[in-house]
Design an enzyme around this catalytic site. Structure first.
Site, PDB file in Angstrom:
ATOM      1  CE  LYS A   1      -0.590  -0.870  13.234  1.00  0.00           C
ATOM      2  NZ  LYS A   1      -0.301  -2.250  12.933  1.00  0.00           N
TER       3      LYS A   1
ATOM      4  CB  CYS B   1       8.432  -2.419  14.719  1.00  0.00           C
ATOM      5  SG  CYS B   1       7.924  -3.036  16.324  1.00  0.00           S
TER       6      CYS B   1
ATOM      7  CE  LYS C   1      -4.330   1.503   0.742  1.00  0.00           C
ATOM      8  NZ  LYS C   1      -4.422   2.244  -0.500  1.00  0.00           N
ATOM      9  CB  ALA C   2       1.683   3.689  -2.641  1.00  0.00           C
TER      10      ALA C   2
HETATM   11  C1  UDX Z   1       5.278  -4.225  12.467  1.00  0.00           C
HETATM   12  C2  UDX Z   1       5.266  -5.662  11.928  1.00  0.00           C
HETATM   13  O1  UDX Z   1       4.203  -5.792  10.963  1.00  0.00           O
HETATM   14  C3  UDX Z   1       5.098  -6.662  13.058  1.00  0.00           C
HETATM   15  O2  UDX Z   1       5.189  -7.984  12.552  1.00  0.00           O
HETATM   16  C4  UDX Z   1       6.215  -6.423  14.081  1.00  0.00           C
HETATM   17  O3  UDX Z   1       6.071  -7.300  15.175  1.00  0.00           O
HETATM   18  C5  UDX Z   1       6.190  -4.974  14.556  1.00  0.00           C
HETATM   19  O4  UDX Z   1       6.295  -4.098  13.440  1.00  0.00           O
HETATM   20  P1  UDX Z   1       3.453  -2.476  13.336  1.00  0.00           P
HETATM   21  O5  UDX Z   1       4.601  -1.548  13.516  1.00  0.00           O
HETATM   22  O6  UDX Z   1       2.444  -2.610  14.406  1.00  0.00           O
HETATM   23  O7  UDX Z   1       3.997  -3.965  13.042  1.00  0.00           O
HETATM   24  O8  UDX Z   1       2.666  -1.984  12.037  1.00  0.00           O
HETATM   25  P2  UDX Z   1       2.407  -2.472  10.546  1.00  0.00           P
HETATM   26  O9  UDX Z   1       0.992  -2.808  10.382  1.00  0.00           O
HETATM   27  O10 UDX Z   1       3.381  -3.485  10.114  1.00  0.00           O
HETATM   28  O11 UDX Z   1       2.692  -1.091   9.773  1.00  0.00           O
HETATM   29  C6  UDX Z   1       3.921  -0.404   9.901  1.00  0.00           C
HETATM   30  C7  UDX Z   1       3.924   0.863   9.093  1.00  0.00           C
HETATM   31  O12 UDX Z   1       3.929   0.577   7.701  1.00  0.00           O
HETATM   32  C8  UDX Z   1       2.705   1.778   9.323  1.00  0.00           C
HETATM   33  O13 UDX Z   1       3.135   3.116   9.385  1.00  0.00           O
HETATM   34  C9  UDX Z   1       1.859   1.567   8.096  1.00  0.00           C
HETATM   35  O14 UDX Z   1       1.070   2.692   7.771  1.00  0.00           O
HETATM   36  C10 UDX Z   1       2.914   1.314   7.042  1.00  0.00           C
HETATM   37  N1  UDX Z   1       2.440   0.504   5.911  1.00  0.00           N
HETATM   38  C11 UDX Z   1       2.100  -0.799   6.109  1.00  0.00           C
HETATM   39  C12 UDX Z   1       2.378   1.063   4.652  1.00  0.00           C
HETATM   40  O15 UDX Z   1       2.697   2.237   4.442  1.00  0.00           O
HETATM   41  N2  UDX Z   1       1.962   0.271   3.603  1.00  0.00           N
HETATM   42  C13 UDX Z   1       1.622  -1.032   3.774  1.00  0.00           C
HETATM   43  O16 UDX Z   1       1.275  -1.681   2.766  1.00  0.00           O
HETATM   44  C14 UDX Z   1       1.677  -1.581   5.062  1.00  0.00           C
END
Ligand code: UDX
Length: 430
Positions: A320, A260, A251-252
């Protein structure tokens, strides 16, 4: 089983609570006395769907307790999970001093067999250091094992991720440790991968870095799409249908944040460096992510021309949806840049405003999205909360001074929003 969960941050609190839900006796420990006092009054320090109810239930059923007395918790438990913070130092490396302290306490107070399990995200070879630290102090030669059991919980869906994970990774060096951990996870229906400790430690960093790479990849593609007149949503769909690629994490948007990905990425770059490998691919992943946030500011400028004195409405502050966590949230950098340009900011987030007020006090926090729109020169979406997807767009248009919508998470359909008379700018869309 009797478990001590040392560290009651995000990971420790969720994991400890879920282990108690599975029927284990869990003592959660933290040296933050105020936090423990609150937890004992069932005041949960974080917003995580379902957590409060689960804490209450398991406390009532006497399987879950909270304390700041680490010594007692260690003595009473067979399995000691280390889930303390490993915050980044200035050079990006993880600070492991809390892990060392806990290991030393375990060594000092243990009188019978303990299984010490690393749960915090740590650099490879931390298990070896934990073992060494305990061994040095273990003059009585008490039997113990060290293991690694990385967590893959996502904020907002952490309980579900714990109870229904894709996989459980266990890094061990003895049959005894393997049997205890396999028994502990028996009620969870998921494949268990048993490895050596070093591989388990690397699996965590490699997984998070790979996911971050996927996001930066699609964000880079989004720039190509914009320049070429393509739609990144379609491109991601077309790519994701290939099972080898998969649709998730394509997802852009305004870039990744959270405690994390940014932290683990820079830690992994440092780990590689210390092992003599220049992980340039991951450095580029970081750079693309930084650029992505700047791109949102650029889009605002392209629409508003001079920013000084203009008013911008921000929807979404958390990194998020479904969390109040703002750590490394793209909104922080984006609002920071806008403030430097002299922009007046109005903002709304369903859960994260209290936290944001502490670090960015000088902006206007609103009671709902519509108040944000009132007299703003542009509206910018930075987090894809469901609440924002169902807004009354006609009402928004009336409230805005100029109907400019910068959709940093591509939650609106460009065609229908333009038909409503908006000037729309998404990420990687025509
Ligand atoms: C992440 C890992 O997914 C998880 O397995 C680990 O234990 C901790 O780090 P989390 O930080 O809770 O989890 O969030 P995640 O849902 O993975 O999203 C991380 C970031 O990436 C968010 O800012 C989200 O907006 C962004 N993101 C995620 C995108 O921009 N595009 C995507 O397609 C997915």
């Amino acid at each position: 089983m009797k478990i001590a969960m040392i560290g009651t941050g995000y990971v420790g609190l969720v994991t400890g609570t879920c282990f108690s839900e599975l029927g284990n006796d869990v003592i959660c420990v933290d040296n933050d006395i105020e936090k423990i006092k609150k937890l004992n009054k069932e005041i949960i320090p974080i917003y995580e769907p379902g957590l409060e109810e689960m804490v209450k239930k398991n406390r009532n059923e006497k399987r879950l307790s909270f304390t700041s007395e680490i010594e007692d918790a260690v003595k009473e438990s067979e399995i000691i999970f280390i889930a303390v913070g490993t915050p980044p130092k200035e050079n990006g490396e993880a600070d492991l001093s809390s892990v060392e302290k806990v290991s030393a306490v375990v060594a000092d107070v243990m009188t019978d067999y303990k299984l010490v399990v690393g749960k915090s995200t740590v650099p490879v070879n931390t298990g070896k250091w934990i073992k060494k630290t305990i061994n040095i102090r273990n003059a009585r030669g008490i039997d113990f094992d060290v293991a690694s059991n990385p967590e893959f919980l996502r904020e907002g869906s952490a309980i579900n991720d714990f109870l229904f994970p894709d996989r459980i990774v266990i890094g061990v060096e003895s049959e005894r440790a393997k049997n205890i951990l396999c028994e502990l996870y028996k009620p969870v229906d998921a494949p268990i991968l048993v490895t050596d400790i070093e591989s388990a430690e690397i699996i965590k960093h490699a997984s998070n870095s790979f996911l971050a790479t996927k996001i930066s990849f699609i964000n880079a593609i989004s720039i190509i799409c914009e320049r070429a007149g393509a739609d990144v949503e379609m491109v991601a769909k077309g790519m994701g249908l290939d099972k080898r690629i998969g649709k998730d994490f394509l997802k852009a948007g305004a870039g990744f944040g959270g405690f994390c990905f940014p932290k683990d990425l820079s830690a992994f770059i440092r780990i590689a460096e210390n092992l003599g490998y220049d992980f340039r691919l991951l450095k580029e992943v970081e750079r693309i992510n930084d650029e992505q946030k700047k791109l949102i500011v650029k889009k605002i400028k392209e629409n508003l021309w001079n920013l000084n004195g203009k008013s911008v409405g921000i929807l979404g502050l958390s990194f998020k949806p479904d969390t109040d966590d703002i750590r490394y949230a793209p909104s922080i950098d984006i609002i920071g840049e806008l403030l430097q340009e002299g922009v007046k900011i109005k903002a709304y987030d369903p859960k994260a405003m209290e936290r944001m007020k502490v670090i960015i006090p000088g902006i206007t926090y609103c009671k709902d999205p519509y108040e944000v729109c009132e007299d703003s020169d542009a509206l910018v979406v930075l987090t894809e909360w469901d609440e924002f997807k169902n807004l009354k767009v006609k009402k928004i248009k009336k409230l805005l001074r100029t109907p400019i919508l910068i959709d940093g998470r591509n939650i609106f359909d460009p065609k229908s929003i333009e038909d409503e008379g908006f000037i729309y700018s998404g990420v990687g869309r025509k």
